[in-house]
Scaffold this motif. Structure first.
Motif, PDB file in Angstrom:
ATOM      1  N   ARG A 249       0.852  -1.194   0.000  1.00 20.90           N
ATOM      2  CA  ARG A 249       0.000   0.000   0.000  1.00 20.90           C
ATOM      3  C   ARG A 249       0.886   1.242   0.000  1.00 20.90           C
ATOM      4  O   ARG A 249       2.052   1.198   0.394  1.00 20.90           O
ATOM      5  CB  ARG A 249      -0.915   0.014   1.225  1.00 20.90           C
ATOM      6  N   ASN A 250       0.313   2.367  -0.419  1.00 18.04           N
ATOM      7  CA  ASN A 250       1.070   3.615  -0.457  1.00 18.04           C
ATOM      8  C   ASN A 250       1.030   4.380   0.868  1.00 18.04           C
ATOM      9  O   ASN A 250       1.891   5.214   1.122  1.00 18.04           O
ATOM     10  CB  ASN A 250       0.547   4.518  -1.575  1.00 18.04           C
ATOM     11  N   ARG A 251      -0.004   4.110   1.675  1.00 16.85           N
ATOM     12  CA  ARG A 251      -0.141   4.831   2.948  1.00 16.85           C
ATOM     13  C   ARG A 251      -0.398   3.839   4.080  1.00 16.85           C
ATOM     14  O   ARG A 251      -1.053   2.812   3.884  1.00 16.85           O
ATOM     15  CB  ARG A 251      -1.271   5.855   2.877  1.00 16.85           C
ATOM     16  N   MET A 252       0.100   4.169   5.239  1.00 18.00           N
ATOM     17  CA  MET A 252      -0.042   3.288   6.388  1.00 18.00           C
ATOM     18  C   MET A 252      -1.501   3.127   6.793  1.00 18.00           C
ATOM     19  O   MET A 252      -1.933   2.053   7.235  1.00 18.00           O
ATOM     20  CB  MET A 252       0.802   3.810   7.554  1.00 18.00           C
ATOM     21  N   ARG A 253      -2.293   4.176   6.664  1.00 17.65           N
ATOM     22  CA  ARG A 253      -3.698   4.064   7.059  1.00 17.65           C
ATOM     23  C   ARG A 253      -4.433   3.017   6.217  1.00 17.65           C
ATOM     24  O   ARG A 253      -5.415   2.417   6.681  1.00 17.65           O
ATOM     25  CB  ARG A 253      -4.388   5.425   6.954  1.00 17.65           C
ATOM     26  N   GLU A 254      -3.945   2.782   4.994  1.00 12.70           N
ATOM     27  CA  GLU A 254      -4.561   1.760   4.153  1.00 12.70           C
ATOM     28  C   GLU A 254      -4.245   0.357   4.689  1.00 12.70           C
ATOM     29  O   GLU A 254      -5.109  -0.539   4.682  1.00 12.70           O
ATOM     30  CB  GLU A 254      -4.074   1.907   2.713  1.00 12.70           C
ATOM     31  N   CYS A 255      -2.993   0.171   5.145  1.00 17.08           N
ATOM     32  CA  CYS A 255      -2.625  -1.118   5.747  1.00 17.08           C
ATOM     33  C   CYS A 255      -3.407  -1.369   7.030  1.00 17.08           C
ATOM     34  O   CYS A 255      -3.866  -2.495   7.294  1.00 17.08           O
ATOM     35  CB  CYS A 255      -1.131  -1.157   6.036  1.00 17.08           C
ATOM     36  N   ILE A 256      -3.564  -0.339   7.862  1.00 17.93           N
ATOM     37  CA  ILE A 256      -4.302  -0.490   9.112  1.00 17.93           C
ATOM     38  C   ILE A 256      -5.771  -0.808   8.822  1.00 17.93           C
ATOM     39  O   ILE A 256      -6.397  -1.643   9.516  1.00 17.93           O
ATOM     40  CB  ILE A 256      -4.184   0.783   9.970  1.00 17.93           C
ATOM     41  N   ALA A 257      -6.327  -0.194   7.797  1.00 16.67           N
ATOM     42  CA  ALA A 257      -7.715  -0.487   7.415  1.00 16.67           C
ATOM     43  C   ALA A 257      -7.848  -1.934   6.957  1.00 16.67           C
ATOM     44  O   ALA A 257      -8.834  -2.617   7.306  1.00 16.67           O
ATOM     45  CB  ALA A 257      -8.155   0.461   6.311  1.00 16.67           C
ATOM     46  N   ASP A 258      -6.878  -2.437   6.177  1.00 19.63           N
ATOM     47  CA  ASP A 258      -6.913  -3.833   5.742  1.00 19.63           C
ATOM     48  C   ASP A 258      -6.857  -4.778   6.931  1.00 19.63           C
ATOM     49  O   ASP A 258      -7.545  -5.814   6.964  1.00 19.63           O
ATOM     50  CB  ASP A 258      -5.736  -4.122   4.807  1.00 19.63           C
ATOM     51  N   LEU A 259      -6.035  -4.448   7.923  1.00 18.37           N
ATOM     52  CA  LEU A 259      -5.907  -5.293   9.105  1.00 18.37           C
ATOM     53  C   LEU A 259      -7.207  -5.301   9.903  1.00 18.37           C
ATOM     54  O   LEU A 259      -7.677  -6.368  10.355  1.00 18.37           O
ATOM     55  CB  LEU A 259      -4.746  -4.787   9.974  1.00 18.37           C
ATOM     56  N   ARG A 260      -7.800  -4.160  10.082  1.00 21.69           N
ATOM     57  CA  ARG A 260      -9.045  -4.078  10.838  1.00 21.69           C
ATOM     58  C   ARG A 260     -10.194  -4.795  10.125  1.00 21.69           C
ATOM     59  O   ARG A 260     -11.086  -5.357  10.768  1.00 21.69           O
ATOM     60  CB  ARG A 260      -9.398  -2.607  11.080  1.00 21.69           C
ATOM     61  N   ASN A 261     -10.133  -4.767   8.806  1.00 22.41           N
ATOM     62  CA  ASN A 261     -11.198  -5.410   8.028  1.00 22.41           C
ATOM     63  C   ASN A 261     -10.972  -6.911   7.852  1.00 22.41           C
ATOM     64  O   ASN A 261     -11.830  -7.608   7.287  1.00 22.41           O
ATOM     65  CB  ASN A 261     -11.305  -4.761   6.646  1.00 22.41           C
ATOM     66  N   GLY A 262      -9.835  -7.407   8.302  1.00 26.65           N
ATOM     67  CA  GLY A 262      -9.552  -8.829   8.162  1.00 26.65           C
ATOM     68  C   GLY A 262      -9.024  -9.202   6.799  1.00 26.65           C
ATOM     69  O   GLY A 262      -8.933 -10.393   6.479  1.00 26.65           O
ATOM     70  N   ASP A 263      -8.655  -8.222   5.983  1.00 29.63           N
ATOM     71  CA  ASP A 263      -8.123  -8.517   4.652  1.00 29.63           C
ATOM     72  C   ASP A 263      -6.678  -8.997   4.708  1.00 29.63           C
ATOM     73  O   ASP A 263      -6.188  -9.626   3.763  1.00 29.63           O
ATOM     74  CB  ASP A 263      -8.216  -7.270   3.763  1.00 29.63           C
ATOM     75  N   VAL A 264      -5.969  -8.670   5.776  1.00 30.67           N
ATOM     76  CA  VAL A 264      -4.602  -9.151   5.986  1.00 30.67           C
ATOM     77  C   VAL A 264      -4.498  -9.657   7.417  1.00 30.67           C
ATOM     78  O   VAL A 264      -5.321  -9.320   8.285  1.00 30.67           O
ATOM     79  CB  VAL A 264      -3.546  -8.060   5.714  1.00 30.67           C
ATOM     80  N   ASP A 265      -3.461 -10.474   7.660  1.00 39.03           N
ATOM     81  CA  ASP A 265      -3.258 -11.034   8.997  1.00 39.03           C
ATOM     82  C   ASP A 265      -2.336 -10.171   9.858  1.00 39.03           C
ATOM     83  O   ASP A 265      -2.368 -10.268  11.093  1.00 39.03           O
ATOM     84  CB  ASP A 265      -2.654 -12.431   8.875  1.00 39.03           C
ATOM     85  N   ALA A 266      -1.528  -9.359   9.198  1.00 34.36           N
ATOM     86  CA  ALA A 266      -0.553  -8.565   9.954  1.00 34.36           C
ATOM     87  C   ALA A 266      -0.092  -7.389   9.111  1.00 34.36           C
ATOM     88  O   ALA A 266      -0.274  -7.353   7.887  1.00 34.36           O
ATOM     89  CB  ALA A 266       0.634  -9.431  10.373  1.00 34.36           C
TER      90      ALA A 266
END
Length: 371
Positions: A249-266
């Motif tokens: 991802r280009n921004r950290m908030r996008e990674c955090i959103a993926d984690l909260r949504n269960g799209d990634v494990d870490a």
């Protein structure tokens, strides 16, 4: 008849002759008178030659003293030439070359979604360690805080030195202070020039508490996981060979959103970045130390402005060497050290400013450039 002796001081004494068999007494008297008259007519002796001082003797001590004086004069002249002409540039020359004195504002590219490092809240207030470092550099360059303009940027734009304003318009910046790690590959890119490092951190991992992810202590513990990381980040290279599915991802908030949504494990990136999320949401996240030996060294990218790099290095050097300059320590205490309680045993960053070598800058006699 007897003739008196001449009173002239130049008269020579004459022998009086007695009459001999060959002449009468009268003849002898006539002869004496003639001799005395001849003596009186003699010219005075020549004036004595004037006295002339002998040539002076060679004085070795005086010669050595004169040679020493000449050497000192030459050394002083050479020193003056070096101070005002030769050697490295002065601060004034660097300011002129960098163009700093012509800037009315100082645009700086930063991250805007990394609590504790660089974050812009809903009211438009900027905070974080990178923000405080930026203010420190700006202050030494002669800019007031109101003259500094922060612009958020994506990771891939840090090399291009292109940020984005609130209207979505691209804005060129004079420097990038955006959790940007110094690497040989990045330094080889055209138009990229890093300052000396201003922070040491390392890579770590963030997981959701509710997911009950197994404990993570090495990259092997992420085998088979989907892990989000920032594009062009150095963290991505660490996953090679570990059977980890990396999402960029280009921004950290996008990674955090993926984690909260269960799209990634870490989520995995620098510990200084992840520590801010753990500190603000302590019950939501688990922060894990990977134990990697590689150190991430943050630097300021000034593009191709080499004169500006030296001025930035000068600020970092003074901050490091001057005991009275506590700006770096204050930035660390208020932004990173304050997060240690909620992050527990997971390291965040090195709590000491990286060593800074003295930049090659000419210090004029009346200046105190290095503090």
């Amino acid at each position: 008849m007897a003739v008196p002796e001449s009173s002239s001081r130049f008269a020579w004494p004459l022998r009086r002759r007695m009459p001999g068999p060959d002449g009468s007494a009268e003849d002898i008297a006539v002869q004496d008178v003639a001799e005395r008259e001849a003596a009186d007519r003699q010219l005075p002796p020549p004036e004595p030659e004037p006295l002339v001082d002998p040539p002076p003797r060679f004085n070795l001590a005086m010669f050595r003293l004169a040679a020493l004086g000449l050497a000192l004069v030459l050394a002083l002249a050479l020193a003056v030439v070096r101070v005002f002409v030769g050697g490295p540039p002065s601060v004034a020359e660097l300011r002129a070359e960098s163009g700093v004195d012509t800037w009315t504002v100082l645009p700086i590219g930063v991250k805007d979604d990394q609590p504790g490092v660089a974050f812009r809240d809903k009211n438009g207030v900027w905070s974080g360690f990178d923000i405080d470092v930026a203010y420190m550099i700006a202050e030494d360059l002669g800019f007031r805080r109101d003259d500094v303009r922060f612009y958020g940027m994506e990771s891939e734009d840090r090399l291009r030195m292109q940020a984005v304003d609130l209207a979505g318009k691209r804005v060129p910046v004079k420097m990038v202070i955006a959790s940007f790690s110094i690497t040989a590959e990045r330094e080889a890119e055209p138009g990229v020039t890093f300052s000396q490092p201003y922070l040491f951190t390392e890579q770590s991992v963030l997981t959701l508490t509710k997911s009950k992810h197994r404990a993570v202590s090495t990259l092997r513990d992420l085998k088979g996981d989907r892990v989000c990381s920032l594009s062009t980040a150095t963290s991505v290279k660490a996953f090679v060979g570990y059977d980890i599915d990396v999402i960029s991802r280009n921004r950290m908030r996008e990674c955090i959103a993926d984690l909260r949504n269960g799209d990634v494990d870490a989520v995995s990136t620098d510990a200084a970045i992840l520590a801010g999320f753990k500190d603000r949401f302590p019950s939501e996240f688990q922060h894990w130390d990977l134990g990697l030996e590689k150190t991430e060294a943050y630097g300021v990218n000034v593009g191709d402005n080499l004169a500006l790099k030296k001025l930035v290095d000068l600020t970092l050097y003074r901050s490091y060497t001057d005991p009275a300059d506590s700006r770096w320590e204050s930035a660390y205490q208020s932004n990173l050290q304050s997060e240690t309680a909620n992050n527990k045993t997971t390291p965040i960053a090195v709590a000491q400013q990286p060593r800074v070598s003295r930049p090659a800058i000419r210090e004029l006699p009346w200046e105190d450039v290095f503090g």
